[in-house]
Scaffold this active site. Sequence first.
Site, short mmCIF file in Angstrom:
data_model
loop_
_atom_site.label_atom_id
_atom_site.label_comp_id
_atom_site.label_asym_id
_atom_site.label_seq_id
_atom_site.Cartn_x
_atom_site.Cartn_y
_atom_site.Cartn_z
CE1 TYR A 64 80.44 43.18 10.43
CE2 TYR A 64 82.47 41.59 10.72
CZ TYR A 64 80.65 42.26 10.99
OH TYR A 64 80.46 40.81 10.94
CD GLU A 114 80.81 37.60 12.92
OE1 GLU A 114 81.64 38.29 11.83
OE2 GLU A 114 79.61 38.51 13.00
N GLY A 151 55.61 22.23 9.24
CA GLY A 151 56.36 22.08 8.06
C GLY A 151 57.77 21.84 8.01
#
Length: 403
Positions: A95, A137, A275
Site C-alpha cells: 500500500y 484483507e 455466456g
Amino acid sequence: MLTQKTKDIVKATAPVLAQHGYAIIQHFYKRMFQAHPELKNIFNMAHQERGEQQQALARAVYAYAANIENPESLSAVLKDIAHKHASLGVRPEQYPIVGEHLLASIKEVLGDAATDEIISAWAQAYGNLADILAGMESELYERSEERAGGWAGWRRFIVREKNPESDVITSFVLEPADGGPVADFEPGQYTSVAVQVPKLGYQQIRQYSLSDSPNGRSYRISVKREDGGLGTPGYVSSLLHDEINVGDELKLAAPYGNFYIDVSATTPIVLISGGVGLTPMVSMLKKALQTPPRKVVFVHGARNSAVHAMRDRLKEASRTYPDFKLFIFYDEPLPTDIEGRDYDFAGLVDVEKVKDSILLDDADYYICGPVPFMRMQHDKLLGLGITEARIHYEVFGPDLFAE
C-alpha cells in the site's frame, strides 16, 4: 482519524481530480511499474492495455473522496475490493508503494495546482483508506487459513480432469498437490489462478468462478477462451486451453468473493446470466436445489448451442426438480437449433418476456455476464419494480458497471 479540515480539502479537490483522473492514473501506473516492475505479477496487464484498470481506479478514488464524510456508504464496495485483493495476494507493505506513486502522480500532472496542503490532505485520506482495506484483507487471510482445508497465499493444485463444455468453454477439475482437503466455499465465489507467462516474463493472475458445489476434495473452474495474442485480453485463457493438460500444476488462491446466495434461506432466487457468466450460477443452482428445496428460475443467454456450456445438465435439472424453471435465449441460433427444444426465445435476453415467472415474492436476483449485459438486465429489473437491494451482480476485472 481524519480531521474535518482534511475532509473538506479532499471533498473540495475531488472534482479537479475527477476531471484529470484518467491522466493521473495513467501516469501513476507508468511511474509505479517503472519503479516496481515486480508488481506486474499482480496487475492484469490486459486491462492495463485497454485502459480499464485506469478508469476503474480513477472512479474508485473519486467515489472515496465524494463519500469521505460517510465512508460506511462504501462498505459494500470496499468489501468487494478487499476480497479481490485477498485473491491476488495483496500485502500491507504494498500500500505505501501505491500511495507514494499515486500522490507523486497527482503532483506531477496537476503541477502548482496541487499545493503541499492538498497533497498532505490526500496523503492522509489515502492512508486511512489503505488502513481500512489492509485490515479487512488481514481478516480474510486469517479466516481462509484457519478454516478446515484452507490456506493463505498460493497453493499448488494438479489438473485431474480437463473437459470441454462447449466450443469455447473448458472445465478443469483441480486437486491439491499436497493431497490435503480443500476448504468449502459459498456457491458463487471464485478462486484466482496464477500462471507464468514466459513471453511476458512475469506472472498473470485471473479470477474464475468455482463452477461446482463444495465437496472437500477438489475445485472445478470453467474457463472461456478469449481469443487474443501476446499482451491482449485472452492470453491467459488461451494458455489454459492450449497448454495446460491433465497432470499439470496450477497455483490457486483460496476462494473469495461476495457474490453468493444465502444457503440458509428458503426464499426464491432468480439467476440471470450471459455466456460464461453461467459458471457461478451453476454452483448456486446445485446448492439451492438441495434440501430444503427453494424456487429457482434460471434465465441464460448464449449465441447458440455450440457455445452454450453445461446445457445438458441444466436441462436435466429442469426436468428433475419441479421448483426449477429454465429459460434459454439464443441470439444467433444455428440452423440445427430448434426453438422449443434447444432454446426458448430467439434474440438477446429479455427479462420482460419471462416476467410472469421471475416476479416472485421476496426473490433475490443474481446477474453475471459481460458488463453491458449486466447493466441492461439491472435496468430492466428496476423497471419491473425490483428494488436495488434485491439485485446482486459479479464483475471480474475492473468494475466498470456502476456509473
